[in-house]
Motif scaffolding. Sequence first.
Motif, short mmCIF file in Angstrom:
data_model
loop_
_atom_site.label_atom_id
_atom_site.label_comp_id
_atom_site.label_asym_id
_atom_site.label_seq_id
_atom_site.Cartn_x
_atom_site.Cartn_y
_atom_site.Cartn_z
N THR A 217 -1.93 -1.47 -3.80
CA THR A 217 -2.79 -0.51 -3.70
C THR A 217 -2.32 0.89 -3.48
O THR A 217 -1.41 1.15 -2.90
CB THR A 217 -3.77 -0.79 -2.25
OG1 THR A 217 -4.11 -2.39 -2.69
CG2 THR A 217 -4.75 0.05 -2.10
N VAL A 218 -2.85 1.70 -4.45
CA VAL A 218 -2.15 3.19 -4.39
C VAL A 218 -3.69 4.00 -3.94
O VAL A 218 -4.76 4.09 -4.64
CB VAL A 218 -2.24 3.64 -5.82
CG1 VAL A 218 -1.37 5.05 -5.78
CG2 VAL A 218 -0.96 2.75 -6.34
N SER A 219 -3.38 4.85 -2.82
CA SER A 219 -4.21 5.69 -2.15
C SER A 219 -4.01 7.18 -3.09
O SER A 219 -2.89 7.61 -3.14
CB SER A 219 -4.16 5.55 -0.63
OG SER A 219 -3.09 5.89 -0.40
N SER A 220 -5.33 7.68 -2.77
CA SER A 220 -5.10 9.05 -3.25
C SER A 220 -4.83 10.07 -2.11
O SER A 220 -5.10 9.71 -1.10
CB SER A 220 -6.37 9.46 -4.07
OG SER A 220 -7.59 9.18 -3.16
N LYS B 88 -0.36 5.77 -9.56
CA LYS B 88 -1.72 6.54 -9.35
C LYS B 88 -2.70 5.55 -9.01
O LYS B 88 -2.43 4.52 -8.74
CB LYS B 88 -2.19 6.76 -10.85
CG LYS B 88 -1.16 7.82 -11.61
CD LYS B 88 -1.70 7.81 -13.10
CE LYS B 88 -0.66 8.75 -13.86
NZ LYS B 88 -0.99 8.92 -15.16
N PRO B 89 -3.84 6.11 -8.22
CA PRO B 89 -4.81 5.32 -7.75
C PRO B 89 -5.29 4.16 -8.77
O PRO B 89 -5.90 3.08 -8.27
CB PRO B 89 -5.90 6.08 -7.31
CG PRO B 89 -5.11 7.38 -6.95
CD PRO B 89 -4.12 7.61 -8.10
N LEU C 114 0.94 -1.23 0.06
CA LEU C 114 -0.11 0.21 -0.05
C LEU C 114 0.83 1.42 0.13
O LEU C 114 1.82 1.33 0.71
CB LEU C 114 -0.71 -0.01 1.20
CG LEU C 114 -1.75 1.12 1.51
CD1 LEU C 114 -2.64 1.64 0.28
CD2 LEU C 114 -2.20 1.23 2.90
N VAL C 115 0.76 2.04 -0.94
CA VAL C 115 1.35 3.22 -1.18
C VAL C 115 0.67 4.46 -1.32
O VAL C 115 -0.50 4.33 -1.85
CB VAL C 115 2.48 3.26 -2.25
CG1 VAL C 115 3.41 2.29 -1.86
CG2 VAL C 115 2.10 2.93 -3.48
N GLN C 116 0.98 5.66 -1.38
CA GLN C 116 0.05 6.80 -1.50
C GLN C 116 0.59 7.26 -3.27
O GLN C 116 1.56 6.80 -3.78
CB GLN C 116 0.52 7.85 -0.63
CG GLN C 116 -0.10 8.00 0.72
CD GLN C 116 0.43 9.18 1.64
OE1 GLN C 116 1.11 9.93 1.24
NE2 GLN C 116 -0.55 9.04 2.67
N ALA C 117 -0.25 7.99 -3.80
CA ALA C 117 -0.33 8.43 -5.10
C ALA C 117 1.03 9.20 -5.31
O ALA C 117 1.53 10.05 -4.10
CB ALA C 117 -1.33 9.16 -5.69
N GLU D 29 4.21 7.68 -5.23
CA GLU D 29 5.43 7.04 -4.62
C GLU D 29 5.58 6.00 -5.45
O GLU D 29 4.92 5.77 -6.75
CB GLU D 29 4.97 6.64 -3.37
CG GLU D 29 4.73 7.62 -2.37
CD GLU D 29 4.26 7.00 -0.74
OE1 GLU D 29 4.70 7.92 0.13
OE2 GLU D 29 4.05 5.74 -0.49
N THR E 70 -4.00 0.76 -8.93
CA THR E 70 -4.35 -0.28 -7.89
C THR E 70 -4.98 -1.66 -8.66
O THR E 70 -5.82 -1.70 -9.51
CB THR E 70 -5.43 0.33 -6.99
OG1 THR E 70 -4.88 1.33 -6.25
CG2 THR E 70 -6.04 -1.04 -5.93
#
Length: 115
Positions: A112-115, A86-87, A11-14, A16, A90
């Motif tokens: 999983t990419v969170s915004s 980017k989200p 799980l990473v943020q947008a 990254e 995912t």
Amino acid sequence: QVQLVESGGGLVQAGESLRLSCAASGTTGKFIAMGWYRQAPGKQRELVAIITLGGGTNYADSVKGRFTISAEIAKNTAYLQMNSLKPEDTAVYYCNARSFNNEFWGQGTQVTVSS
């Protein structure tokens, strides 16, 4: 029996990055190409990137300029460097390997990419 094992998802943020790895074990024979596919919920599995034994590569338009595939096909390993995530990236990412007369799949790793 050939096994492909993926690692590196998470799980990473947008914006990254993540690096996926794929290693094959068993009686692999000679691979002629290795690649990465992904499947998002409710969607079909799609090609992300592929690299041939000769070093040729092909990418989905949606990841060009952001993802880079590399491999040591003779050592049955492949990698996918994913930058500027980017989200919409995912998905479950699957490693794929092809020999002259067979095709193999890994069990998948979740990205999983969170915004």
